[in-house]
Design an enzyme around this catalytic site. Structure first.
Site, PDB file in Angstrom:
ATOM      1  N   LYS A  94      24.646  36.087  44.818  1.00  0.00           N
ATOM      2  CA  LYS A  94      24.867  37.517  44.549  1.00  0.00           C
ATOM      3  C   LYS A  94      24.949  37.646  43.032  1.00  0.00           C
ATOM      4  CE  LYS A  94      27.285  40.513  43.478  1.00  0.00           C
ATOM      5  NZ  LYS A  94      26.974  41.210  42.215  1.00  0.00           N
ATOM      6  N   GLU A 142      24.543  42.892  38.991  1.00  0.00           N
ATOM      7  CA  GLU A 142      23.652  44.033  39.221  1.00  0.00           C
ATOM      8  C   GLU A 142      23.080  44.575  37.907  1.00  0.00           C
ATOM      9  OE1 GLU A 142      26.866  43.642  39.598  1.00  0.00           O
ATOM     10  OE2 GLU A 142      27.940  45.510  40.028  1.00  0.00           O
ATOM     11  N   ARG A 143      23.559  44.024  36.758  1.00  0.00           N
ATOM     12  CA  ARG A 143      23.053  44.547  35.478  1.00  0.00           C
ATOM     13  C   ARG A 143      21.736  43.891  35.068  1.00  0.00           C
ATOM     14  NH1 ARG A 143      28.735  43.859  32.579  1.00  0.00           N
ATOM     15  NH2 ARG A 143      29.907  44.480  34.398  1.00  0.00           N
ATOM     16  N   SER A 165      34.758  37.968  35.108  1.00  0.00           N
ATOM     17  CA  SER A 165      35.992  38.285  34.389  1.00  0.00           C
ATOM     18  C   SER A 165      37.216  37.798  35.181  1.00  0.00           C
ATOM     19  CB  SER A 165      36.068  39.792  34.160  1.00  0.00           C
ATOM     20  OG  SER A 165      36.036  40.454  35.408  1.00  0.00           O
ATOM     21  N   PHE A 172      26.819  38.887  34.275  1.00  0.00           N
ATOM     22  CA  PHE A 172      25.587  39.351  33.634  1.00  0.00           C
ATOM     23  C   PHE A 172      25.161  38.473  32.477  1.00  0.00           C
ATOM     24  CE2 PHE A 172      28.499  41.059  30.488  1.00  0.00           C
ATOM     25  CZ  PHE A 172      27.752  40.966  29.322  1.00  0.00           C
ATOM     26  N   CYS A 203      30.999  33.373  27.299  1.00  0.00           N
ATOM     27  CA  CYS A 203      32.371  32.990  27.651  1.00  0.00           C
ATOM     28  C   CYS A 203      32.875  31.897  26.723  1.00  0.00           C
ATOM     29  CB  CYS A 203      32.451  32.527  29.096  1.00  0.00           C
ATOM     30  SG  CYS A 203      31.544  31.015  29.357  1.00  0.00           S
ATOM     31  N   GLU A 214      39.991  39.902  25.738  1.00  0.00           N
ATOM     32  CA  GLU A 214      38.629  39.396  25.498  1.00  0.00           C
ATOM     33  C   GLU A 214      37.760  40.600  25.153  1.00  0.00           C
ATOM     34  OE1 GLU A 214      36.385  38.201  29.005  1.00  0.00           O
ATOM     35  OE2 GLU A 214      35.517  36.540  27.884  1.00  0.00           O
TER      36      GLU A 214
HETATM   37  P1  NAD Z   1      32.444  40.846  36.130  1.00  0.00           P
HETATM   38  O1  NAD Z   1      33.721  40.212  36.564  1.00  0.00           O
HETATM   39  O2  NAD Z   1      32.418  42.300  35.885  1.00  0.00           O
HETATM   40  O3  NAD Z   1      31.302  40.585  37.242  1.00  0.00           O
HETATM   41  C1  NAD Z   1      31.061  39.294  37.767  1.00  0.00           C
HETATM   42  C2  NAD Z   1      30.544  39.432  39.198  1.00  0.00           C
HETATM   43  O4  NAD Z   1      31.557  40.040  40.005  1.00  0.00           O
HETATM   44  C3  NAD Z   1      29.305  40.310  39.314  1.00  0.00           C
HETATM   45  O5  NAD Z   1      28.409  39.710  40.214  1.00  0.00           O
HETATM   46  C4  NAD Z   1      29.853  41.632  39.838  1.00  0.00           C
HETATM   47  O6  NAD Z   1      28.926  42.317  40.653  1.00  0.00           O
HETATM   48  C5  NAD Z   1      31.052  41.201  40.662  1.00  0.00           C
HETATM   49  N1  NAD Z   1      32.118  42.218  40.679  1.00  0.00           N
HETATM   50  C6  NAD Z   1      32.405  43.117  39.708  1.00  0.00           C
HETATM   51  N2  NAD Z   1      33.457  43.883  40.075  1.00  0.00           N
HETATM   52  C7  NAD Z   1      33.848  43.445  41.296  1.00  0.00           C
HETATM   53  C8  NAD Z   1      34.890  43.838  42.199  1.00  0.00           C
HETATM   54  N3  NAD Z   1      35.740  44.817  41.900  1.00  0.00           N
HETATM   55  N4  NAD Z   1      35.001  43.166  43.352  1.00  0.00           N
HETATM   56  C9  NAD Z   1      34.160  42.175  43.664  1.00  0.00           C
HETATM   57  N5  NAD Z   1      33.154  41.757  42.856  1.00  0.00           N
HETATM   58  C10 NAD Z   1      33.000  42.388  41.682  1.00  0.00           C
HETATM   59  O7  NAD Z   1      31.942  40.022  34.854  1.00  0.00           O
HETATM   60  P2  NAD Z   1      30.724  40.350  33.886  1.00  0.00           P
HETATM   61  O8  NAD Z   1      31.057  41.517  33.045  1.00  0.00           O
HETATM   62  O9  NAD Z   1      29.449  40.356  34.635  1.00  0.00           O
HETATM   63  O10 NAD Z   1      30.702  39.030  32.985  1.00  0.00           O
HETATM   64  C11 NAD Z   1      31.493  38.865  31.837  1.00  0.00           C
HETATM   65  C12 NAD Z   1      32.739  38.077  32.121  1.00  0.00           C
HETATM   66  O11 NAD Z   1      32.416  36.814  32.682  1.00  0.00           O
HETATM   67  C13 NAD Z   1      33.533  37.758  30.869  1.00  0.00           C
HETATM   68  O12 NAD Z   1      34.899  37.922  31.149  1.00  0.00           O
HETATM   69  C14 NAD Z   1      33.208  36.304  30.601  1.00  0.00           C
HETATM   70  O13 NAD Z   1      34.185  35.598  29.858  1.00  0.00           O
HETATM   71  C15 NAD Z   1      33.107  35.787  31.978  1.00  0.00           C
HETATM   72  N6  NAD Z   1      32.364  34.539  32.028  1.00  0.00           N
HETATM   73  C16 NAD Z   1      33.067  33.406  32.252  1.00  0.00           C
HETATM   74  C17 NAD Z   1      32.405  32.185  32.265  1.00  0.00           C
HETATM   75  C18 NAD Z   1      33.155  30.915  32.520  1.00  0.00           C
HETATM   76  O14 NAD Z   1      32.515  29.914  32.785  1.00  0.00           O
HETATM   77  N7  NAD Z   1      34.472  30.899  32.466  1.00  0.00           N
HETATM   78  C19 NAD Z   1      31.025  32.147  32.056  1.00  0.00           C
HETATM   79  C20 NAD Z   1      30.350  33.344  31.841  1.00  0.00           C
HETATM   80  C21 NAD Z   1      31.033  34.539  31.826  1.00  0.00           C
END
Ligand code: NAD
Length: 498
Positions: free
Chosen positions: A173, A176-177, A226, A149, A281, A383
Site C-alpha cells: 500500500k 497516495e502522493r 510518520s 511518499f 528520514c 520534525e
Molecule cells: P505518513 O505517516 O503521512 O504516511 C505513511 C503511510 O501511512 C502512507 O502510506 C499513508 O497513506 C498512510 N497513512 C497516512 N495517514 C494514515 C492514517 N491516519 N491511518 C492509516 N494510515 C495512514 O508519512 P509520509 O508523510 O508519507 O512520510 C514522511 C514521514 O515518514 C516522515 O515522518 C519521515 O521521517 C518518515 N520516514 C521514516 C523513515 C524511517 O525509516 N524511519 C523512512 C522514511 C520516512
C-alpha cells in the site's frame, strides 16, 4: 484525467470504490493524475489472489526465487532513467536523487539474490543419542507493506524484496502522493518471472490501511511513515495478532567538535540538510557545534552555501534540490519557520519568499538556516521535513551529547571529529539506532539492517539485512529420533513405565 488504479493478480486494474485522491506535479502545483483509493473489497481481491498464488511460490526452490531477483535487478538497471523520471515527476526531487532512491532499493534486491544461503536453517547432529534437532525458516504467508511518499522506490523494495524472496506473497500500500513508481516496479517483477498474485499493489488511504490491519489472512505488516501513524499501525496490527515492524519520524543531529575538518562538515551538512529538500528520514536537521568559536566558523561558512543553493524542477539537471511534495507540506513548513522566529530563534538565511520564475505555483521553499535554537523551541522538537537546518550551540561535548540523547526521536546521528576517543565514546553511549562518524547520513547498506530507536521505531526487527529474513519468516524447530537410538537412549515415557 489519467487515473492510477491498482496492480492485482499480475495486472493493472481500475479502482472500483469511486474514491480518488489528486496526484500533483510539485514543481507546478498542477493535478496530473487521480489515484484510486481502495475499499475493503479491493483489498480483499488482492488478498484472495495472494492466497491462491502463495503456496506454489513458497514451494518453489530458493534458487529459482533468487533468479527472479537477478532478472529484476537487470531490469531496474535497464530502466533506470525511466524509473527515476517517473518517480521525480510525482515526488518533485531531482532525477539524480530519484536514481539514488531506486539504487538503494535495487541493492536490497541484490542482497536477497542470496536467499538460498540467507534463509538456510540450523542443524544439530546428535542433540541426544540418535537425536537430531533442526530449525527451519518458513514464510509467514501473506505480508503487507505500507510506505511513505519520500522514498517510493527504495522503501517498497526494502519490504517486498525480502518478503517475496522468503516465499511470501505481498500486498503493498504505497503513499497516495506518488503512486506510479510502485506499480511500475510490480510490472517489472512480472517481467522478471514472478508469478501473478505474489506482488499486489493496492493504492489507498486510511481505509486501505485499516483493511490490511484487520485482515485475517495477512500475517505480518511492515510500515514506514510518520511517528503517530507508526504507533497506530503497530498497536492495531499487534491487537489483531500480526507481527509488525513500524518505523517513524526523526530529528537527526550532527555534532561538530572543535577539531573537526570544518569544510568537510559544512559540505556534509549541505547534502544531509538540504538534499531532497530535507524530505529524508535520515536528513540532518540539527547541527550542534561545540564551543562558540566552532559555531561562529560553522555558521559563517554555511550562509553563502545555503544562499547559493540551486533550486529547480526535476527537469533541471543542475538543480541541487526541488520543491516539497504538496501544498500542505509547503504550508506546514512555512508555519514552522514563522513559529521559530516567534520563539526567538535567529533566522540567518530566510528562504520563505523563494519563487522560481515560470513555476510560481510550485511548492518551492528556499533553504533556511536558524541559529541560536534551544531545546524548548517547537522547531527543535518537531520534525520539519523541509529544507530547514537549526543550529543549537553547545558549550561542551557532554552538553552536545545530551541533546540527541534527550530527544524524542532516535533514528540517526553523526559526529564530526578527528578524535578517535570522542568518536568511540559517542558511538558507545548514544541511544540512537544509526551512527555516523564523519559520515552525515549513516544509512546502513542492504546487508546490514536499517532502523532507529525510541519514537523512530516500534517493533523488534529492522529493515533489510538478516533482520528482514527473520521478520518475513517463522522459525520451526524439529526434534527427531531415529529407531537405532531408542534402546538405551533417552526415554520419553512416564517414570512408572521404566
Ligand atoms: P505518513 O505517516 O503521512 O504516511 C505513511 C503511510 O501511512 C502512507 O502510506 C499513508 O497513506 C498512510 N497513512 C497516512 N495517514 C494514515 C492514517 N491516519 N491511518 C492509516 N494510515 C495512514 O508519512 P509520509 O508523510 O508519507 O512520510 C514522511 C514521514 O515518514 C516522515 O515522518 C519521515 O521521517 C518518515 N520516514 C521514516 C523513515 C524511517 O525509516 N524511519 C523512512 C522514511 C520516512
Amino acid at each position: 484525467m489519467r487515473e492510477i488504479g491498482h496492480f492485482i493478480g499480475g495486472k493493472k486494474v481500475a479502482g472500483t470504490s469511486g474514491r480518488t485522491s489528486d496526484v500533483f506535479n510539485p514543481a507546478t502545483g498542477e493535478v496530473q493524475a487521480k489515484v484510486a483509493l481502495a475499499s475493503v473489497v479491493e483489498l480483499r481481491a488482492a488478498v484472495e489472489n495472494a492466497k491462491a498464488a502463495q503456496p506454489k511460490w513458497a514451494a518453489t526452490n530458493p534458487q529459482r526465487r533468487a533468479r527472479v531477483f537477478f532478472k529484476f535487478v537487470d531490469l531496474l538497471n535497464q530502466h533506470m532513467d525511466e524509473l527515476a523520471t517517473l518517480l521525480s515527476s510525482e515526488h518533485g526531487k531531482t532525477v539524480e536523487d530519484s536514481k539514488g532512491d531506486v539504487i538503494r532499493g535495487l541493492e536490497v534486491c541484490e542482497f536477497v539474490c542470496g536467499i538460498p544461503h540467507l534463509a538456510k536453517g540450523e542443524f544439530t547432529e546428535g542433540a541426544g543419542p540418535a537425536i537430531d534437532m533442526y530449525s527451519i525458516r518458513q514464510p509467514v504467508g501473506i505480508g503487507a507493506g505500507i510506505t511513505p511518499f519520500n522514498f517510493p522506490g527504495m522503501i517498497p523494495m526494502w519490504m517486498f524484496a525480502p518478503a517475496i524472496a522468503c516465499g511470501n506473497a505481498f500486498i503493498l500500500k504505497p503513499s497516495e502522493r506518488d503512486p506510479s513508481l510502485p506499480i511500475r516496479l510490480a510490472e517489472l517483477m512480472i517481467e522478471a518471472g514472478l508469478p501473478a498474485g505474489i506482488l499486489n499493489v493496492v493504492n489507498g488511504d486510511k481505509t486501505a490501511v485499516d483493511a490490511i490491519l484487520t485482515d485475517p489472512d495477512i500475517g505480518a505488516v511492515s510500515f514506514v511513515g510518520s511517528t503517530p501513524i507508526a504507533r497506530y499501525v503497530y498497536g492495531t496490527a499487534a491487537m489483531n495478532g500480526k507481527r509488525a515492524q513500524c518505523f517513524g519520524g526523526a530529528k537527526n543531529h550532527m555534532i561538530i567538535m572543535p577539531d573537526a575538518d570544518m569544510d568537510q562538515a559544512v559540505n556534509a551538512l549541505m547534502g544531509a540538510g538540504y538534499g531532497s529538500a530535507g524530505e529524508r528520514c535520515m536528513a540532518v536537521s540539527v547541527a550542534v557545534p561545540v564551543g562558540e568559536e566552532t559555531a561562529n566558523r560553522l555558521v559563517e561558512k554555511l550562509i553563502p552555501k545555503i544562499e547559493s543553493l540551486r533550486i529547480g524542477p526535476y527537469t533541471d539537471d543542475k538543480a541541487d534540490m526541488g520543491p516539497v511534495v504538496t501544498k500542505d507540506a509547503y504550508n506546514r513548513i512555512q508555519g514552522l519557520i514563522n513559529k521559530g522566529i516567534e520563539e526567538g530563534a535567529k533566522l540567518v538565511v530566510d528562504g520563505r519568499d523563494f519563487k522560481l520564475q515560470g513555476y510560481e505555483d510550485g511548492y518551492f521553499v528556499g533553504g533556511c538556516l536558524f541559529d541560536n535554537v534551544t531545546p524548548e523551541m517547537e522547531i527543535y522538537k518537531t520534525e520539519i521535513f523541509g529544507p530547514v537546518l537549526s543550529v543549537v550551540r553547545a558549550h561542551s561535548y557532554e552538553e552536545a551529547l545530551s541533546l540527541p540523547m534527550k530527544h524524542e526521536y532516535g533514528n540517526g546521528v553523526a559526529i564530526y571529529t578527528r578524535d578517535g576517543d570522542a568518536a568511540r565514546d559517542f558511538a558507545s553511549r548514544i541511544n540512537i539506532g544509526m551512527i555516523g562518524i564523519n559520515v552525515p547520513i549513516p544509512v546502513p547498506l542492504a546487508y546490514h539492517s536499517f532502523g532507529g530507536w525510541k519514537a523512530s521505531s516500534f517493533g523488534d526487527l529492522n529493515q533489510h539485512g538478516t533482520d528482514s529474513i527473520k521478520f518475513w519468516t517463522r522459525t520451526k524447530t524439529v526434534t527427531a529420533r531415529w529407531p537405532s537410538g531408542i534402546k538405551g537412549g533417552a526415554e520419553f515415557v512416564m517414570p512408572t513405565m521404566k
